[in-house]
Write an enzyme that holds these catalytic residues in place. Structure first.
Site, mmCIF file in Angstrom:
data_model
loop_
_atom_site.group_PDB
_atom_site.id
_atom_site.type_symbol
_atom_site.label_atom_id
_atom_site.label_comp_id
_atom_site.label_asym_id
_atom_site.label_seq_id
_atom_site.Cartn_x
_atom_site.Cartn_y
_atom_site.Cartn_z
ATOM 1 C CG HIS A 31 7.471 5.970 -7.605
ATOM 2 N ND1 HIS A 31 8.563 6.027 -6.769
ATOM 3 C CD2 HIS A 31 6.432 5.593 -6.820
ATOM 4 C CE1 HIS A 31 8.197 5.714 -5.534
ATOM 5 N NE2 HIS A 31 6.906 5.425 -5.539
ATOM 6 C CB SER A 40 10.938 4.772 -1.613
ATOM 7 O OG SER A 40 10.272 5.207 -2.756
ATOM 8 C CE LYS A 62 6.000 7.829 5.292
ATOM 9 N NZ LYS A 62 5.111 7.455 4.189
ATOM 10 N NE ARG A 64 5.085 -1.771 -4.338
ATOM 11 C CZ ARG A 64 5.639 -1.207 -3.286
ATOM 12 N NH1 ARG A 64 6.897 -0.880 -3.319
ATOM 13 N NH2 ARG A 64 4.952 -0.981 -2.197
HETATM 14 O O1 PNS Z 1 3.923 6.654 -1.280
HETATM 15 P P1 PNS Z 1 2.980 6.459 -0.131
HETATM 16 O O2 PNS Z 1 3.668 6.837 1.169
HETATM 17 O O3 PNS Z 1 2.384 5.086 -0.089
HETATM 18 O O4 PNS Z 1 1.777 7.524 -0.357
HETATM 19 C C1 PNS Z 1 0.746 7.644 0.606
HETATM 20 C C2 PNS Z 1 -0.206 8.813 0.268
HETATM 21 C C3 PNS Z 1 0.567 10.111 0.093
HETATM 22 C C4 PNS Z 1 -0.957 8.517 -1.005
HETATM 23 C C5 PNS Z 1 -1.193 8.908 1.458
HETATM 24 O O5 PNS Z 1 -0.473 8.957 2.655
HETATM 25 C C6 PNS Z 1 -2.114 10.106 1.385
HETATM 26 O O6 PNS Z 1 -2.956 10.203 0.518
HETATM 27 N N1 PNS Z 1 -1.945 11.064 2.328
HETATM 28 C C7 PNS Z 1 -2.762 12.254 2.395
HETATM 29 C C8 PNS Z 1 -3.688 12.234 3.622
HETATM 30 C C9 PNS Z 1 -5.089 11.714 3.293
HETATM 31 O O7 PNS Z 1 -5.720 12.152 2.363
HETATM 32 N N2 PNS Z 1 -5.561 10.752 4.115
HETATM 33 C C10 PNS Z 1 -6.883 10.191 4.013
HETATM 34 C C11 PNS Z 1 -7.046 9.164 2.928
HETATM 35 S S1 PNS Z 1 -6.512 7.605 3.366
#
Ligand code: PNS
Length: 167
Positions: free
Chosen positions: A18, A129, A42, A91
């Protein structure tokens, strides 16, 4: 015009992968707003506050980095924070489908907002992570994979967990 991008994620915890993406992002954008997902559904190892604090400590010397937690739609968060750009790290091929779906869903929700994918250094292309937590829990070495502060916090977490389990 100040170019500002949002870099969202769970960051449970932040890894050097990150950090690598954030450093690359700063070559393109003037400011990066790190958006830490607050998701009560979560289960995370670190609380939202702990995740935000760790990232703030890591970037305390860099005034172009801001850290906030968010809930709800990412595109709404980006808009409220005056950004039209979302950065995501990519990645391996395994990341692609999920990221592609999210980027297109976000575009459907707000066509003004663009997603930019960036590749981390090859050194971190295997890093996640989830694996970091597993290695730490099993007593493995995380040197070079997470910032020192994160390594200490992980050790503290798992020491506390072991002591609690022994009680
Ligand atoms: O590090 P991660 O867990 O892969 O991040 C995921 C993240 C936070 C980018 C994703 O879960 C997110 O954007 N959540 C917010 C909810 C949202 O906007 N959902 C609709 C779009 S897919």
């Amino acid at each position: 015009m100040i170019k500002k991008a949002v870099y969202p994620g769970s960051f449970d915890p932040i890894t050097n992968g990150h950090v690598d993406i954030i450093q690359r992002g700063l070559e393109i954008f003037d400011r990066i707003l790190i958006a830490v997902l607050e998701n009560p559904k979560k289960r995370s190892l670190f609380s939202t506050k702990e995740r935000v604090n760790m990232i703030q400590e890591i970037f305390s010397e860099n005034e172009n980095i801001e850290v906030k937690s968010f809930h709800g739609l990412l595109v709404d968060f980006a808009k409220t924070n005056d950004s039209k750009m979302i950065i995501r790290g990519l990645r391996a091929i395994s990341d692609f489908e999920y990221e592609f779906q999210m980027a297109l869903m976000n575009r459907k929700l707000d066509p003004q907002i663009e997603t930019l994918f960036m590749m981390p250094s090859l050194n971190y292309s295997f890093l996640s992570s989830r694996l970091v937590k597993e290695v730490s829990m099993l007593g493995g070495c995380l040197k070079g994979l997470v910032p020192g502060k994160v390594e200490n916090k992980l050790q503290q977490k798992f020491q506390t967990a072991t002591k609690t389990n022994l009680k």
